[in-house]
Design a protein around this motif. Structure first.
Motif, PDB file in Angstrom:
ATOM      1  N   MET A 389      11.618  24.009 -28.910  1.00 46.00           N
ATOM      2  CA  MET A 389      10.272  23.891 -30.037  1.00 46.00           C
ATOM      3  C   MET A 389      10.870  23.784 -31.483  1.00 46.00           C
ATOM      4  N   THR A 390      12.369  23.520 -31.262  1.00 47.09           N
ATOM      5  CA  THR A 390      12.830  24.250 -32.696  1.00 47.09           C
ATOM      6  C   THR A 390      12.683  22.835 -33.673  1.00 47.09           C
ATOM      7  N   LYS A 391      12.974  23.473 -34.837  1.00 52.48           N
ATOM      8  CA  LYS A 391      13.115  22.369 -36.316  1.00 52.48           C
ATOM      9  C   LYS A 391      13.389  23.427 -37.237  1.00 52.48           C
ATOM     10  N   SER A 392      13.956  22.100 -38.523  1.00 50.91           N
ATOM     11  CA  SER A 392      14.661  22.545 -39.247  1.00 50.91           C
ATOM     12  C   SER A 392      14.641  23.671 -40.678  1.00 50.91           C
ATOM     13  N   SER A 393      12.491  24.356 -39.776  1.00 53.01           N
ATOM     14  CA  SER A 393      11.998  25.051 -40.693  1.00 53.01           C
ATOM     15  C   SER A 393      12.988  26.785 -39.804  1.00 53.01           C
ATOM     16  N   ASN A 394      12.717  26.400 -39.237  1.00 54.61           N
ATOM     17  CA  ASN A 394      13.136  27.821 -38.434  1.00 54.61           C
ATOM     18  C   ASN A 394      14.158  27.263 -37.233  1.00 54.61           C
ATOM     19  N   VAL A 395      14.996  26.995 -37.732  1.00 57.63           N
ATOM     20  CA  VAL A 395      16.817  26.855 -36.857  1.00 57.63           C
ATOM     21  C   VAL A 395      17.607  28.143 -36.780  1.00 57.63           C
ATOM     22  N   ALA A 430      20.931  22.343 -38.405  1.00 60.95           N
ATOM     23  CA  ALA A 430      21.899  23.133 -39.842  1.00 60.95           C
ATOM     24  C   ALA A 430      21.563  22.840 -40.771  1.00 60.95           C
ATOM     25  N   PRO A 431      21.282  24.068 -41.446  1.00 63.99           N
ATOM     26  CA  PRO A 431      20.333  23.956 -42.938  1.00 63.99           C
ATOM     27  C   PRO A 431      22.016  23.412 -44.293  1.00 63.99           C
ATOM     28  N   SER A 432      23.047  24.151 -43.824  1.00 61.50           N
ATOM     29  CA  SER A 432      23.999  23.796 -44.947  1.00 61.50           C
ATOM     30  C   SER A 432      25.390  24.186 -43.593  1.00 61.50           C
ATOM     31  N   ASN A 433      26.495  23.675 -44.451  1.00 65.10           N
ATOM     32  CA  ASN A 433      27.583  23.418 -43.463  1.00 65.10           C
ATOM     33  C   ASN A 433      28.383  24.307 -43.410  1.00 65.10           C
ATOM     34  N   TRP A 435      26.037  27.588 -43.239  1.00 62.84           N
ATOM     35  CA  TRP A 435      25.771  28.649 -42.353  1.00 62.84           C
ATOM     36  C   TRP A 435      26.639  27.944 -40.640  1.00 62.84           C
ATOM     37  N   PHE A 436      26.530  26.934 -40.568  1.00 65.77           N
ATOM     38  CA  PHE A 436      27.072  26.467 -39.427  1.00 65.77           C
ATOM     39  C   PHE A 436      28.018  26.606 -38.641  1.00 65.77           C
ATOM     40  N   ILE A 437      29.490  27.149 -39.712  1.00 68.07           N
ATOM     41  CA  ILE A 437      30.901  27.238 -39.899  1.00 68.07           C
ATOM     42  C   ILE A 437      30.337  28.628 -39.377  1.00 68.07           C
ATOM     43  N   GLN A 438      29.423  29.340 -40.037  1.00 65.90           N
ATOM     44  CA  GLN A 438      29.369  31.133 -39.351  1.00 65.90           C
ATOM     45  C   GLN A 438      28.446  31.387 -37.992  1.00 65.90           C
ATOM     46  N   ILE A 439      27.686  29.884 -37.563  1.00 67.30           N
ATOM     47  CA  ILE A 439      27.107  30.344 -36.341  1.00 67.30           C
ATOM     48  C   ILE A 439      28.203  30.202 -35.197  1.00 67.30           C
ATOM     49  N   MET A 440      29.109  28.914 -35.858  1.00 63.44           N
ATOM     50  CA  MET A 440      30.376  28.259 -34.433  1.00 63.44           C
ATOM     51  C   MET A 440      31.101  29.428 -34.305  1.00 63.44           C
ATOM     52  N   ASN A 441      31.394  29.951 -35.452  1.00 63.24           N
ATOM     53  CA  ASN A 441      32.860  31.664 -35.671  1.00 63.24           C
ATOM     54  C   ASN A 441      32.168  32.096 -34.835  1.00 63.24           C
TER      55      ASN A 441
END
Length: 938
Positions: A389-395, A430-433, A435-441
């Motif tokens: 049930m993931t979407k851009s608003s709650n990812v 991913a809402p921003s790049n 945030w994506f890098i932080q999650i990947m780290n």
């Protein structure tokens, strides 16, 4: 007097050991049960093995003693020890004429041997003889052995006898024969492909146990090919309806539920047949609604049936009322104190949100409670639900929760799964790049080398390409943030190898790009990485390549390169390394330091990682060399396509003149197989099986032919006024069936859409009613996960759910040409037909005409017999086997029931172009669907 002697002998045996067993045997069982350790148990068993080896070598052992020795061997095998020295004695016991000894031998053989054992060949003849026995217990013992021991090679030896046993007078034998054929189909489908119609016939068996056993092979067949069994939808629905109406004997009840395991198997089959088929799904609505009303949720078996109903609804195309009933059942599961029921509720909710995503919002607080439950299994199932049930608003909230849980667990297998899901959700929503890098780290830091290497490549590509727009400032900020985060992470004592490769690549490309960090500082960090992970050659290789890029960029900009002492010592160390890769990188770095700026800039250009590499597939730079070689007398190159055409022409020429060399490879294509023509007379056993189409939960539309188009050409069967097969004897009137529309149990009309009566469905109570005081933290978490608070969702639901349609808008049909609603067909209610005339609206009219001519003359005909009724049997004029064979023949002889399908094969022309050996692939012949089985009520 004889009875007294018998009682005395039994008492004497009981004093010696009971049930005819010796004292030694009972002492063995007792000593094994009282063993306090595995070592003591092994000592007892090894001693028993030595005793049995001596006793089995004695001549003229009494049969009673041999039976006991075989049972003791079974004990030895069950405890994990080898008793192969006594296998041959168990095989010999299967040949005995005594029933008790024979069954003991069969039991031991099925436990001792497997289907590939060398002794199997010794019991095949015995099994063949026992299958012809007059004692049905002997036949059952042989069938049990068949299901365990017969392999693919020995199936033809016993197959004809097993097929004959399908018509045995004992229901236990028929049921075991069905099980044996099911086993044969699993081992070798081609050996029983001509007997598929027997499973359809046994679906109409008088005994419910035989019918229930037939559902298992039919489930496998339907899983392989759904389209060939669409005609059985109404039959399965009718059987399920009779089961829920308690037409079966009380012996099939379990915890006051009528035949629950038959119901579950039928629901699984209906889920396969109704997937993506609206017409088939509408037939199931009424019986599914009845199940939701009748199932007792206070017992485990009742909850199991409810859960299977939810799974069935998630696979078919459901009606809104069925979705409401399923949501109510899920609500009860989630509010239960049992973790098992909560698990079922979370799983059912995950299935239904694919159809109606709003259902999850109604249970958001219950989902939060399951997410915080100490039960790890329930928590994992809840994460699966959140993943769906993931979407851009709650990812952000969901991925943060998943990464925190990933850090807290030690199970590498599940940590890998959680990491892959975090990466997938971050890449997709991913809402921003940044945030994506932080999650990947975070994922790389804690999941380590469990992450797929493709994820690392995607991360490096994202940092290199940036936002994908012409915004250099945003791209530079992204790269600077990545460099800063990696410099902080490098202080950690232990980092995964894959993450260090990403860090080294990013620092080498963009460590000094913005001028914030000097080349000496970045190179020092990279040398520290190479020194700390000296045993990892891959990390050291990435570190050396990063040093080369940093020094190259400094030289290109005309700056003075100051090689740190630790970097110089690292280069000198790698120059003498045993790894040729590291040695080559070190020599290249040493050579690059001696070059000028122009040469370095052409070798390693700045920020060239995103530039496209142009590949010259034609190798045009070799044209001059080729022309020179041809002028010198070399043969010109012949392309693969030209060679294929030349070879094909040569093959055709040699084929026309019948000049095939005797010792040469033949490259011509095989002849295409000719499609087999339909037999003039349909066989009762031969049913072609198409290619398997595997079951999928996705709703894909399936085109089905209309039954009404074939009504005029098909033979039809009159089944009005017949006696009920299961339950008390009663009759159906053709006039009442045609004139009065059927009514449901609560008085509602039996329209397909009315799966659940509106009066039986109460509005769902909000989850807050159970807990009046709700933690504000849970409310905020629910709002972030589901996009709003639970109270607002409930208010919107109550405000939008209060509208009702106006009366008379669609509840009554028009008065002109009314269309009577026919009752659902009753598959297994066969009995004695009456002599009344059949009206045009008879529900079984499309299958009339298959009865014997004597029934049309007014004589009574008992088609299948009356089961579990006290009424006297009536005179029969048509046997069950002849009726079923006529039904099968009539369906197979109708060419309209076949639908041709042309399966796609490889293109022979493309294969000639690509294959160096010029092999051609033949196109599959036109496949045809199996004949539709129309003898089960349409």
């Amino acid at each position: 007097m004889e009875q007294l002697k018998t009682i005395g002998r039994e008492l004497a045996m009981g004093s010696q050991g009971g049930f005819g067993q010796s004292k030694e045997f009972l002492d063995l069982v007792k000593s094994i049960g009282e063993a306090r350790s595995k070592a003591e148990e092994d000592r007892i068993v090894l001693s028993e093995i030595d005793i049995l080896k001596r006793k089995l070598l004695e001549p003229d052992i009494p049969k009673r003693k041999m039976k006991e020795y075989i049972i003791r061997l079974v004990y030895i095998e069950m405890l994990g020890h080898d008793a192969s020295f006594g296998y041959i004695h168990a095989v010999k016991m299967t040949h005995d004429d005594n029933l008790l000894l024979k069954r003991t031998g069969y039991l031991a053989v099925t436990l001792f041997l497997n289907e590939d054992h060398d002794l199997i060949i010794l019991i095949v003849n015995t099994i063949q003889k026992d299958l012809r026995s007059d004692n049905y217990l002997v036949v059952c013992a042989a069938l049990n052995a068949i299901c365990r021991l017969i392999n693919e090679e020995t199936i033809p030896a016993v197959l004809p006898q097993v097929v004959d046993l399908l018509n045995h007078q004992k229901e236990a034998v028929r049921k075991k024969a069905i099980m044996a054929l099911h086993r044969f189909h699993r081992k070798s489908p081609s050996s029983v492909s001509h007997l598929i119609s027997n499973f359809r016939k046994r679906l109409c068996d008088n005994d419910p146990g035989v019918m229930g056993a037939t559902l298992c092979p039919l489930f496998d067949l339907i899983t392989e090919d759904v389209s060939s069994y669409k005609d059985l939808v109404s039959s399965f629905v009718s059987i399920l309806k009779q089961v829920t109406e308690r037409r079966l004997p009380k012996s099939y009840d379990y915890h006051q539920m009528p035949a629950p395991f038959i119901q579950i198997k039928l629901l699984k089959i209906m889920a396969l047949l109704g997937c993506g088929d609206k017409s088939a799904s509408e037939i199931m609505y009424m019986v599914l609604g009845d199940l939701f009303r009748k199932c007792d949720s206070s017992t485990n078996i009742g909850n199991a049936i409810l859960y299977e109903c939810i799974r069935c609804i998630s696979c078919i195309i459901p009606s809104p009322k069925l979705l409401e009933a399923a949501a109510d059942a899920i609500s009860k599961f989630l509010k239960s104190d049992s973790h098992n029921l909560k698990y079922m509720g979370i799983d059912g909710l995950g299935r239904l949100i694919k159809i109606s995503p709003d259902i999850a919002e109604q249970h958001q607080l219950a989902v939060i409670d399951c997410l915080e439950d100490p039960d790890d299994t329930l928590k994992r199932k809840t994460f699966e639900l959140l993943y769906k049930m993931t979407k851009s608003s709650n990812v952000e909230v969901i991925v943060d929760r998943m990464t925190d849980y990933m850090i807290s667990i030690n199970d590498n297998h599940y940590k890998t799964e959680i990491a892959s899901r975090c990466v997938e959700l971050a890449e997709q929503f991913a809402p921003s790049n940044q945030w994506f890098i932080q999650i990947m780290n975070k994922v790389f830091e804690h999941a380590g080398d469990l992450v797929n290497i493709k994820v690392a490549h995607n991360l490096m590509r994202l940092i290199a390409e940036g936002f994908g727009e012409d915004d250099d400032d945003a791209d530079s900020k992204l790269r600077l943030s990545a460099v800063e985060s990696y410099l902080q992470i490098m202080s950690e004592p232990k980092l995964p190898s894959l993450f260090l490769q990403v860090i080294s690549w990013v620092l080498g490309e963009y460590g000094t790009a913005d001028g914030k960090y000097s080349a000496s500082y970045i190179s020092g960090k990279l040398c520290d990485v190479a020194d700390a992970y000296s045993s990892d050659e891959t990390v050291k290789g990435y570190a050396v390549s990063a040093l080369m890029k940093i020094y190259a960029f400094e030289i290109a900009f005309g700056r003075k390169v100051d090689v740190l002492p630790e970097c110089q010592s690292l280069i000198e160390e790698l120059l003498a390394s045993h790894s040729t890769d590291l040695q080559q990188r070190a020599y290249e770095l040493q050579a690059l330091l001696a070059l000028d700026a122009r040469a370095v800039e052409s070798i390693l250009p700045l920020d060239a990682s995103c530039e496209d590499i142009e590949v010259d597939k034609d190798l045009s730079f070799l044209n001059g060399y080729i022309q020179q070689a041809i002028e010198s007398g070399a043969q010109p190159y012949i392309s693969e396509r030209e060679r294929s055409c030349m070879l094909e022409t040569t093959d055709y020429h040699s084929r026309d003149h019948h000049e095939v060399p005797s010792h040469a490879l033949r490259f011509e294509a095989y002849e295409r197989p000719k499609p087999s023509s339909l037999p003039t007379q349909a066989s009762t056993e031969l049913v072609p099986v198409p290619e398997p189409s595997y079951y999928s939960e996705a709703h894909q539309p399936i085109s089905t032919s209309s039954v009404s188009e074939r009504e005029s050409s098909e033979i039809k069967l009159r089944l009005d006024g017949v006696k009920q097969k299961w339950g008390r004897p009663s009759y159906q009137s053709s006039t009442s069936a045609s004139s009065t529309p059927p009514q449901a149990a609560n008085g509602t009309s039996s329209h397909p859409d009315v799966g659940v009566g509106s009066s039986s469905l109460k509005p769902r109570s909000s989850y807050e009613s159970k807990k009046p005081e709700i933690d504000p933290e849970k409310q905020r978490l629910a709002a972030s996960l589901f996009g709003g608070s639970s109270s607002s969702r409930s208010d919107r639901k109550s405000s939008s759910g209060g509208h009702k349609p106006a009366k008379g808008t669609a509840s009554k049909p028009p008065k002109e040409n009314p269309i009577p609603v026919q009752p659902p067909p009753d598959l297994l209610d066969f009995g004695e037909p009456t002599a009344t005339s059949v009206t045009a609206t008879d529900p079984f009219k499309e299958l009339e005409g298959l009865m014997d001519s004597s029934s049309q003359d007014g004589g009574s005909t008992d088609v299948m017999g009356v089961l579990y009724s006290d009424a006297a049997p009536v005179t029969t004029t048509t046997s069950v086997d002849s009726l079923l064979s006529e039904l099968s023949d009539s369906s197979k002889g109708n060419p309209d029931t076949y639908q041709s399908q042309t399966s796609k094969g490889p293109n022979s022309k493309e294969a000639l172009e690509k294959d160096a050996l010029v092999r051609q692939m033949g196109v599959n012949p036109t496949s045809q669907n199996p004949t539709l089985f129309k003898d089960l009520l349409g």
